[in-house]
Design a protein around this motif. Structure first.
Motif, PDB file in Angstrom:
ATOM      1  N   LEU A  11       0.833  -0.830  -0.322  1.00 26.72           N
ATOM      2  CA  LEU A  11       0.002  -0.401   0.143  1.00 26.72           C
ATOM      3  C   LEU A  11       0.600   1.261  -0.243  1.00 26.72           C
ATOM      4  O   LEU A  11       0.639   2.243  -0.531  1.00 26.72           O
ATOM      5  CB  LEU A  11      -1.144   0.156   1.111  1.00 26.72           C
ATOM      6  N   TYR A  32       1.526   3.403  -3.098  1.00 24.88           N
ATOM      7  CA  TYR A  32       0.468   3.273  -3.518  1.00 24.88           C
ATOM      8  C   TYR A  32       0.246   5.696  -2.830  1.00 24.88           C
ATOM      9  O   TYR A  32      -0.179   6.313  -3.681  1.00 24.88           O
ATOM     10  CB  TYR A  32      -0.977   3.229  -3.959  1.00 24.88           C
ATOM     11  N   SER A  33       1.076   5.220  -1.492  1.00 24.98           N
ATOM     12  CA  SER A  33       0.337   6.302  -0.980  1.00 24.98           C
ATOM     13  C   SER A  33       1.772   6.287   0.416  1.00 24.98           C
ATOM     14  O   SER A  33       2.109   4.973   1.250  1.00 24.98           O
ATOM     15  CB  SER A  33      -0.947   6.117   0.242  1.00 24.98           C
ATOM     16  N   PRO A  40      -0.397   5.166   4.241  1.00 20.46           N
ATOM     17  CA  PRO A  40      -1.994   4.578   3.927  1.00 20.46           C
ATOM     18  C   PRO A  40      -1.968   4.027   5.518  1.00 20.46           C
ATOM     19  O   PRO A  40      -3.618   4.342   5.513  1.00 20.46           O
ATOM     20  CB  PRO A  40      -1.593   3.422   2.884  1.00 20.46           C
ATOM     21  N   PRO A  77      -4.534   6.929  -2.096  1.00 23.37           N
ATOM     22  CA  PRO A  77      -3.618   5.854  -2.819  1.00 23.37           C
ATOM     23  C   PRO A  77      -4.399   6.495  -4.542  1.00 23.37           C
ATOM     24  O   PRO A  77      -4.941   6.702  -4.847  1.00 23.37           O
ATOM     25  CB  PRO A  77      -4.740   4.524  -2.688  1.00 23.37           C
TER      26      PRO A  77
END
Length: 320
Positions: free
Chosen positions: A230, A233-234, A237, A305
């Protein structure tokens, strides 16, 4: 030390718990010497909860922190207080609610609390009060000799604002009795997604930190940045998942007519945005990861994300 801290943690909320249970057992006794107090407690459940919080948490926990020279306990109780509040609101004589909605919210609150408490102890290597939050330590250095009284406002009183803000839906759910509808299902889905997302993110972070600690012990170079799962994407998160949970809880309150209930979630989100800036500044102070993290900031979304950007064309996101 660990046993002493565990004992303190279990005993700390007892004054409020004992008082509230005594009130529940005697509030209908109009001949009781405290009947005036019971009537006031009956008529003002939200004010009573804030009063108990102020006396037991703000003042009580603050005095304990002065004796121990550590604010470790408020971090642990952030995960416990919402559970105490949801049962407080549900058991209050003035409570009025749909049983099924109440059960769903109570279970969700317990699941959230168990997840966050597990993460707290996992992060602290299963020790009670081993350390306080690094942000409080930094604040103590900043305020010096004034920290003993500044901490009352900067650590404890401010927690009351945040916690009651985000927990207002728990009060609304137990003060309005309306049939279930589609928004309850939506709120349930959002809350569950937030809890699961935050759990996965925290588990990935824990594995990363544990691996780096092992590499350090072996005298090997540590991995400068977590950029997998995760975290690909961020950049935060776990924070994103936590906010999804609170906004999902707010939907329960909004659905029952509390159009203002999102204010609590918004304030908490703004606070976490500020915390995000502190965390990232701290990351950039660690020499072995500066270059990698600067690149990570350029290519990866802050919270939400999103796809990776290999250029500097990624829209800049505000951290606060």
């Amino acid at each position: 030390m660990a046993f002493k801290n565990a004992l303190i943690a279990f005993m700390a909320p007892l004054p409020s718990i004992i008082f509230y249970n005594y009130f529940l057992n005697h509030h209908q006794n109009h001949d009781h010497i405290l009947s005036f107090l019971w009537n006031w407690c009956n008529q003002h459940p939200l004010i009573l909860a804030n009063t108990l919080f102020f006396l037991n948490i703000d003042v009580g926990f603050w005095l304990i922190s002065l004796l121990q020279s550590s604010n470790w306990m408020i971090d642990l109780y952030w995960t416990v207080i919402p559970v105490l509040l949801v049962h407080y609101f549900g058991r209050h004589p003035a409570a009025e609610y749909n049983l099924w909605r109440s059960m769903v919210v109570v279970v969700l609150t317990w699941v959230w609390a168990i997840r966050l408490t597990h993460n707290y102890f996992r992060r602290e290597k299963w020790q009670w009060g081993a350390r306080e939050d690094w942000r409080f330590t930094d604040m103590a250095k900043q305020h010096g000799q004034n920290w003993w009284w500044v901490s009352f406002f900067g650590v404890y009183l401010i927690q009351q604002v945040f916690l009651f803000g985000v927990c207002l839906p728990l009060y609304i759910v137990h003060s309005v009795n309306k049939p279930l509808n589609i928004w309850d299902f939506i709120a349930l889905v959002v809350c569950v997604c937030g809890i699961i997302y935050a759990y996965i993110a925290d588990t990935q972070l824990h594995a990363f930190v544990s691996n780096n600690e092992k590499l350090k012990e072996e005298g090997k170079a540590m991995v400068p940045n977590l950029d997998e799962g995760l975290w690909y994407y961020s950049r935060h998160p776990n924070y994103f998942g936590e906010q999804v949970w609170w906004w999902g809880l707010a939907i329960f309150g909004w659905n029952l007519g509390g159009s203002w209930v999102f204010v609590g979630a918004l304030i908490n989100t703004l606070c976490l945005a500020y915390v995000t800036t502190l965390v990232e500044k701290r990351m950039l102070k660690q020499e072995y990861r500066v270059d990698a993290y600067k690149m990570y900031q350029k290519t990866t979304s802050v919270w939400v994300p999103w796809h990776k950007s290999s250029t500097n064309l990624l829209p800049k996101e505000k951290d606060s």
